[in-house]
Write a protein that holds these residues in place. Structure first.
Motif, PDB file in Angstrom:
ATOM      1  N   GLU A 232       0.830  -1.205   0.000  1.00  0.00           N
ATOM      2  CA  GLU A 232       0.000   0.000   0.000  1.00  0.00           C
ATOM      3  C   GLU A 232       0.865   1.255   0.000  1.00  0.00           C
ATOM      4  O   GLU A 232       0.535   2.260  -0.637  1.00  0.00           O
ATOM      5  CB  GLU A 232      -0.913  -0.003   1.226  1.00  0.00           C
ATOM      6  CG  GLU A 232      -1.870   1.189   1.272  1.00  0.00           C
ATOM      7  CD  GLU A 232      -2.812   1.136   2.466  1.00  0.00           C
ATOM      8  OE1 GLU A 232      -3.470   2.161   2.722  1.00  0.00           O
ATOM      9  OE2 GLU A 232      -2.883   0.081   3.128  1.00  0.00           O
ATOM     10  N   HIS A 236       0.852   4.248  -2.755  1.00  0.00           N
ATOM     11  CA  HIS A 236       0.688   5.652  -2.355  1.00  0.00           C
ATOM     12  C   HIS A 236       1.811   6.513  -2.911  1.00  0.00           C
ATOM     13  O   HIS A 236       1.583   7.621  -3.413  1.00  0.00           O
ATOM     14  CB  HIS A 236       0.649   5.741  -0.828  1.00  0.00           C
ATOM     15  CG  HIS A 236       0.482   7.147  -0.319  1.00  0.00           C
ATOM     16  ND1 HIS A 236       1.565   7.963  -0.007  1.00  0.00           N
ATOM     17  CD2 HIS A 236      -0.635   7.895  -0.093  1.00  0.00           C
ATOM     18  CE1 HIS A 236       1.118   9.135   0.394  1.00  0.00           C
ATOM     19  NE2 HIS A 236      -0.209   9.118   0.357  1.00  0.00           N
ATOM     20  N   SER A 240       1.401   9.514  -5.618  1.00  0.00           N
ATOM     21  CA  SER A 240       1.881  10.844  -5.238  1.00  0.00           C
ATOM     22  C   SER A 240       2.769  11.437  -6.311  1.00  0.00           C
ATOM     23  O   SER A 240       2.818  12.653  -6.498  1.00  0.00           O
ATOM     24  CB  SER A 240       2.655  10.762  -3.911  1.00  0.00           C
ATOM     25  OG  SER A 240       1.816  10.352  -2.863  1.00  0.00           O
TER      26      SER A 240
END
Length: 322
Positions: A232, A236, A240
């Motif tokens: 995860e 992320h 980003s």
């Protein structure tokens, strides 16, 4: 107003009269000034940070530095003149000044869009082909791609400026925009040659749409690869890196295409002003915020630069090479 038989009879163009559009022209001045200073500060900080921090000497940040340079040039082409006109209560811009605005605006905007396309390729290689990243995006390749983006911008600027100012203007000299925008200039042309510039605009937009498709396809592949990442935290980090770029591209393309392709039946000075403001002024001001908002590495580097530039008694200077 006296009929003007050809372009040589025009010595000045008259830009948008804000008194007819906004009730408080001085409010317009302070709004433009605030946005301009924000763009100078944000893009200036990114340029200094990337140049000074060796950890940011990577392809992604090299392209971001070029984007910040283009943003600074783009907003400096239009906003200072608009502010000066409001401050001195005038609408005039010289013929040569208008030609210079068209040239630099096309140069910087075209180069920026080319660079945004290259940045999408950079993100695609980084996420979908990480083992080949160093080979495909070495320092020499990055310099060549950045130079190609600037070169494309220069080519389009010469093409459109020469085409636009070879027209005959016999419908007055009033340009209904706060800067010399080509679609507004074409409205005061009486020459059939305006079809040539209109055709060039359409071709340019088609090329731009091709670049947009390339960006979309790149991001489809990127998101497919990201969704396969088991961690995860990894997903992320990947999002980003990509979402800020996607947001900037979407804003840039949607407002720019609407401004140049909207049907003549949709005519409103306030709408034209708002759309031009969105695609020419807002992106250079918000791009630094968008790119740094979710980028912890860049935010930390900017903090170090600020503490180095403005050391306090309790916050000694930070040397960026450490």
């Amino acid at each position: 107003m006296q009929q003007m038989s050809n372009r040589s009879s025009i010595t000045v163009f008259l830009l948008l009269n804000f008194k007819d559009t906004w009730e408080l022209p001085l409010l317009h001045f302070w709004l433009f000034l605030g946005i301009y200073l924000a763009a100078l500060l944000g893009n200036g900080l990114i340029i200094i940070t990337i140049a000074c921090d060796h950890r940011l000497h990577t392809p992604m940040y090299f392209f971001l530095l070029n984007l910040s340079l283009l943003d600074l040039g783009c907003i400096s082409t239009t906003v200072p003149k608009a502010m000066a006109n409001v401050l001195w209560d005038t609408r005039a811009i010289s013929y040569n000044g208008c030609a210079a605005q068209v040239f630099f605006f096309f140069f910087l905007m075209s180069a920026e869009f080319s660079l945004l396309t290259i940045m999408a390729y950079d993100r695609y290689v980084a996420i979908c082909k990480p083992l080949h990243y160093g080979t495909l995006l070495g320092s020499r390749a990055c310099v060549h791609m950045a130079a190609a983006a600037w070169g494309c911008g220069f080519f389009y600027a010469v093409l459109h400026t020469g085409s636009t100012f070879s027209l005959q203007f016999c419908k007055g000299n009033e340009v209904d925009q706060f800067f010399c925008e080509v679609p507004q200039i074409l409205k005061i042309s009486c020459s059939d040659a305006y079809l040539r510039e209109t055709g060039l605009l359409v071709v340019s937009l088609l090329v731009g749409f091709g670049c947009f498709l390339f960006i979309v396809v790149s991001y489809v592949q990127i998101f497919r690869a990201v969704l396969r990442i088991p961690s995860e935290q990894g997903r992320h980090k990947a999002f980003s890196m990509c979402l800020p770029h996607l947001g900037v591209v979407s804003l840039f393309i949607s407002t720019g295409m609407f401004a140049h392709l909207k049907p003549p039946s949709i005519f409103s000075p306030s709408l034209d002003l708002a759309v031009a403001f969105l695609y020419s002024v807002v992106p250079p001001a918000v791009n630094p915020l968008i790119y740094s908002l979710r980028n912890q590495e860049l935010k930390e580097a900017i903090r170090k630069v600020i503490s180095w530039m403005f050391p306090s008694k309790f916050n000694p200077p930070v040397f960026l090479h450490k």
